[in-house]
Design an enzyme around this catalytic site. Sequence first.
Site, PDB file in Angstrom:
ATOM      1  CD  GLU A 242      60.489  47.888 -25.695  1.00  0.00           C
ATOM      2  OE1 GLU A 242      60.748  47.429 -26.121  1.00  0.00           O
ATOM      3  OE2 GLU A 242      60.846  49.230 -26.908  1.00  0.00           O
TER       4      GLU A 242
ATOM      5  NE  ARG B 123      63.544  49.197 -35.868  1.00  0.00           N
ATOM      6  CZ  ARG B 123      63.762  49.384 -34.266  1.00  0.00           C
ATOM      7  NH1 ARG B 123      63.843  47.698 -33.728  1.00  0.00           N
ATOM      8  NH2 ARG B 123      63.622  50.730 -34.137  1.00  0.00           N
TER       9      ARG B 123
ATOM     10  CG  HIS C  96      59.849  47.751 -34.266  1.00  0.00           C
ATOM     11  ND1 HIS C  96      60.271  48.130 -33.191  1.00  0.00           N
ATOM     12  CD2 HIS C  96      59.648  48.798 -34.949  1.00  0.00           C
ATOM     13  CE1 HIS C  96      60.775  49.677 -33.397  1.00  0.00           C
ATOM     14  NE2 HIS C  96      60.382  49.366 -34.623  1.00  0.00           N
ATOM     15  CB  ALA C  97      57.970  41.964 -38.646  1.00  0.00           C
ATOM     16  NE  ARG C  98      64.305  43.426 -34.053  1.00  0.00           N
ATOM     17  CZ  ARG C  98      65.246  43.328 -34.839  1.00  0.00           C
ATOM     18  NH1 ARG C  98      66.287  42.838 -35.456  1.00  0.00           N
ATOM     19  NH2 ARG C  98      66.299  45.076 -34.514  1.00  0.00           N
ATOM     20  CD  GLU C  99      59.629  44.922 -31.468  1.00  0.00           C
ATOM     21  OE1 GLU C  99      57.986  46.109 -31.297  1.00  0.00           O
ATOM     22  OE2 GLU C  99      60.789  45.881 -31.447  1.00  0.00           O
TER      23      GLU C  99
ATOM     24  CG  HIS D 153      57.474  48.288 -29.202  1.00  0.00           C
ATOM     25  ND1 HIS D 153      57.704  48.160 -30.292  1.00  0.00           N
ATOM     26  CD2 HIS D 153      56.861  49.330 -28.774  1.00  0.00           C
ATOM     27  CE1 HIS D 153      57.397  49.468 -30.927  1.00  0.00           C
ATOM     28  NE2 HIS D 153      56.052  49.785 -30.726  1.00  0.00           N
ATOM     29  CB  SER D 154      59.482  42.286 -26.434  1.00  0.00           C
ATOM     30  OG  SER D 154      60.418  41.484 -28.536  1.00  0.00           O
ATOM     31  CE1 TYR D 155      66.290  42.403 -25.203  1.00  0.00           C
ATOM     32  CE2 TYR D 155      65.666  42.339 -27.377  1.00  0.00           C
ATOM     33  CZ  TYR D 155      67.150  42.543 -26.383  1.00  0.00           C
ATOM     34  OH  TYR D 155      68.116  42.517 -26.953  1.00  0.00           O
TER      35      TYR D 155
ATOM     36  CG  ASN E  74      58.140  53.014 -33.016  1.00  0.00           C
ATOM     37  OD1 ASN E  74      57.460  54.014 -33.039  1.00  0.00           O
ATOM     38  ND2 ASN E  74      58.578  53.270 -32.113  1.00  0.00           N
ATOM     39  NE  ARG E  75      63.767  55.398 -33.827  1.00  0.00           N
ATOM     40  CZ  ARG E  75      63.695  53.751 -32.930  1.00  0.00           C
ATOM     41  NH1 ARG E  75      61.882  53.800 -32.715  1.00  0.00           N
ATOM     42  NH2 ARG E  75      64.112  53.350 -32.781  1.00  0.00           N
TER      43      ARG E  75
END
Length: 424
Positions: free
Chosen positions: A387, A243, A186-189, A312-314, A259-260
């Site tokens: 996470e 994301r 996920h890009a924003r993490e 991952h986060s968060y 991730n889906r």
Amino acid sequence: MRLPFAFAFFIASVLATQKRYDGYQVYEVTAKNKVSFDVLVKLYNERSDIYDFWTEPRNVDFKTDVMVPPTYIQTFVNLLEVFGMEYNIKIYDVQKEIEESRRDIAPPLLTKKALSSGSPRYSLDWTSYSDLPAIYEFINELAATYPNMVTVTSAGQSYEGNDMPLVKISTGGSGKNVIFAEGGIHAREWIAPAYVTWMIRELVENYAAHPEYVDNIDWYIMPVLNPDGYTYTFSPSGDRLWRKNRAPNQGICVGTDLNRNFDFQWNTGGSSSLECGETYHGGAPFSQVEARNVRDAILSVANQTKVYFSFHSYGQYWLTPWGYTSALPDDYQDLYDLAQSAVDKLTAVEGTPYTIGTSTNLLGLASGCSDDWAKGGAGIKYSYTVEMRDTGRFGFQLPASQILPNNLEVWEGVKVVAEAVMLM
């Protein structure tokens, strides 16, 4: 202290042109009863093009984080009050938080090198967040400096043609157990690539402190699984909170939630059929080239792989499969016991609490995820999604001052898993 002109200009250009979130607010919402929970789930499933659920609706009493555009705030608040939901505002102005977090970006690679008085071998130092070229530079430099320990190959290219490097860390020999780890799906993490690259550095440059982890285990690590999306979050014309990947869909919207998109119980709940939705699962399982590249990299070593990590986060969760059902894997106790030992060591560092459990029972349904496929599709027994920090105060914009504390504590948990792998 004044910023160097080139770096100051870079930051100013980013703030001036990147997608802005002025007036967007993040609400922490608790449904309290089944009727209101069903309303929240309906918003998540059908209006995710408007409401960005930073955490998914999980159960009646769980606190869900939702980012709301300013034009929908009154509508959203009215809905919460009509259905008797509890709520509070966690972030009053998302754009203000983004502007604060932009101070944590390392200068672009060329600018940083030009400004440097010395000649460091690489620019990553984990006191700031670095872009994709700096990550490439780092892993390639390690491969050049430690050719007997580090090998960098390509797992393939992304939709936009960015390389997806696969880092192998090994001191040679055959038949060793494997740990496969990745981050940045996920890009924003941003903390995920920041941790994974730091773990590579720890295994290689601090080898002498714990040679057993490399002498007895082969590590295969993908530091940025979604390079196009990650680059877009740094881009002056991009979106810090993006994301998905960057492949166009049939309609007007871009991106699939990688991730889906994995072919294990794909599209059986907890993903979106809306192309504009944050959890859009794609037109078919493994429709996205990035997911196929990761699949092939994992399958190439699946017979030796004992553990799969997806960082991952968060939220501070140490998650096990399954995500597609509330039923537990047959060997859940084994997964839980090892996770508990890891979390005990993690928490002992600074007292950071982590919750252990299956993805569905802690976070709600999510099908087509990489950790479920790693276990159910590739046959890797110990499959974990970690996470990392925090629990929502900063969300995806974790301050750079927390990178090293986060990394040090997560590493203690990973070490426990590595020690178990040596005995498998």
